[in-house]
Scaffold this motif. Sequence first.
Motif, PDB file in Angstrom:
ATOM      1  N   LEU A  66       0.843  -1.198   0.000  1.00  0.00           N
ATOM      2  CA  LEU A  66       0.000   0.000   0.000  1.00  0.00           C
ATOM      3  C   LEU A  66       0.874   1.242   0.000  1.00  0.00           C
ATOM      4  CD1 LEU A  66      -2.850   1.225   0.201  1.00  0.00           C
ATOM      5  CD2 LEU A  66      -2.599   1.095   2.704  1.00  0.00           C
ATOM      6  N   GLY A  67       0.616   2.123  -0.953  1.00  0.00           N
ATOM      7  CA  GLY A  67       1.302   3.404  -1.002  1.00  0.00           C
ATOM      8  C   GLY A  67       0.303   4.531  -1.048  1.00  0.00           C
ATOM      9  N   GLN A  68       0.770   5.704  -0.757  1.00  0.00           N
ATOM     10  CA  GLN A  68      -0.089   6.882  -0.794  1.00  0.00           C
ATOM     11  C   GLN A  68       0.189   7.692  -2.045  1.00  0.00           C
ATOM     12  OE1 GLN A  68       0.561   9.002   2.902  1.00  0.00           O
ATOM     13  NE2 GLN A  68      -1.142   7.913   3.869  1.00  0.00           N
ATOM     14  N   ALA A  69      -0.820   8.376  -2.510  1.00  0.00           N
ATOM     15  CA  ALA A  69      -0.628   9.263  -3.657  1.00  0.00           C
ATOM     16  C   ALA A  69       0.470  10.261  -3.325  1.00  0.00           C
ATOM     17  CB  ALA A  69      -1.924   9.980  -3.980  1.00  0.00           C
TER      18      ALA A  69
ATOM     19  N   ARG B 100       8.341   9.516 -13.603  1.00  0.00           N
ATOM     20  CA  ARG B 100       7.964   9.116 -12.248  1.00  0.00           C
ATOM     21  C   ARG B 100       8.596   7.780 -11.856  1.00  0.00           C
ATOM     22  NH1 ARG B 100       2.883   7.891 -11.027  1.00  0.00           N
ATOM     23  NH2 ARG B 100       2.305   7.186 -13.117  1.00  0.00           N
ATOM     24  N   PHE B 101       8.687   6.864 -12.793  1.00  0.00           N
ATOM     25  CA  PHE B 101       9.219   5.527 -12.511  1.00  0.00           C
ATOM     26  C   PHE B 101      10.609   5.376 -13.136  1.00  0.00           C
ATOM     27  CE2 PHE B 101       4.933   3.043 -12.159  1.00  0.00           C
ATOM     28  CZ  PHE B 101       4.497   3.963 -11.211  1.00  0.00           C
TER      29      PHE B 101
ATOM     30  N   GLN C 217      11.704   1.662  -9.347  1.00  0.00           N
ATOM     31  CA  GLN C 217      11.490   2.730  -8.376  1.00  0.00           C
ATOM     32  C   GLN C 217      10.292   3.553  -8.844  1.00  0.00           C
ATOM     33  OE1 GLN C 217      13.123   3.455  -5.413  1.00  0.00           O
ATOM     34  NE2 GLN C 217      11.505   4.971  -5.157  1.00  0.00           N
ATOM     35  N   MET C 218       9.285   3.607  -8.019  1.00  0.00           N
ATOM     36  CA  MET C 218       8.047   4.298  -8.379  1.00  0.00           C
ATOM     37  C   MET C 218       7.876   5.499  -7.471  1.00  0.00           C
ATOM     38  SD  MET C 218       5.541   1.021  -9.030  1.00  0.00           S
ATOM     39  CE  MET C 218       5.520   0.546  -7.322  1.00  0.00           C
ATOM     40  N   ASN C 219       7.958   6.684  -8.039  1.00  0.00           N
ATOM     41  CA  ASN C 219       7.803   7.929  -7.289  1.00  0.00           C
ATOM     42  C   ASN C 219       6.544   8.654  -7.730  1.00  0.00           C
ATOM     43  OD1 ASN C 219      10.310   7.453  -6.041  1.00  0.00           O
ATOM     44  ND2 ASN C 219      11.417   8.566  -7.637  1.00  0.00           N
TER      45      ASN C 219
ATOM     46  N   SER D  92       6.174   6.909  -2.620  1.00  0.00           N
ATOM     47  CA  SER D  92       7.082   6.067  -3.398  1.00  0.00           C
ATOM     48  C   SER D  92       7.023   4.628  -2.928  1.00  0.00           C
ATOM     49  CB  SER D  92       8.524   6.578  -3.262  1.00  0.00           C
ATOM     50  OG  SER D  92       8.669   7.893  -3.751  1.00  0.00           O
ATOM     51  N   LEU D  93       7.292   3.737  -3.863  1.00  0.00           N
ATOM     52  CA  LEU D  93       7.496   2.322  -3.581  1.00  0.00           C
ATOM     53  C   LEU D  93       8.607   1.823  -4.500  1.00  0.00           C
ATOM     54  CD1 LEU D  93       3.859   0.863  -3.358  1.00  0.00           C
ATOM     55  CD2 LEU D  93       5.476   1.083  -1.469  1.00  0.00           C
ATOM     56  N   ARG D  94       9.289   0.782  -4.051  1.00  0.00           N
ATOM     57  CA  ARG D  94      10.334   0.185  -4.873  1.00  0.00           C
ATOM     58  C   ARG D  94      10.074  -1.310  -4.999  1.00  0.00           C
ATOM     59  NH1 ARG D  94      16.432  -1.416  -4.031  1.00  0.00           N
ATOM     60  NH2 ARG D  94      17.354  -0.848  -6.045  1.00  0.00           N
TER      61      ARG D  94
END
Length: 120
Positions: free
Chosen positions: A11-14, A66-67, A81-83, A17-19
């Motif tokens: 779970l990430g927030q708007a 972004r990614f 890497q997702m920002n 970031s998640l990797r």
Amino acid sequence: QVQLVESGGGLGQAGGSLRLSCATSGSILSINSMSWYRQAPGKQRELVAAITSGGSTNYADSVKGRFTISRDNAKNMVYLQMNNLKPEDTAVYYCNAAIVTRDYRSLYVWGQGTLVTVSS
């Protein structure tokens, strides 16, 4: 047997970031392209990003800027890497690799997927 295993979803927030990571195992001689795909509920699987063995990359327009896809050739791993996450990034993310095995078979291997959910 060659396998890909993704990790790092959740779970990430708007705006956050998640990797994601994808580890390979098995009798691998070499890996050519490595990619990340995603499939949102009710939609077709789509290419998110890809990287060649030489490091050339390409991205879906929706994630450009972004990614970032990267790979560690020594470890036979690929990362995403997702920002600046957006709710529309919610999907199951799949790792994919074009692999040549030690007995010279060419395989197109998929991971089992990892769920990414982005809350607004």
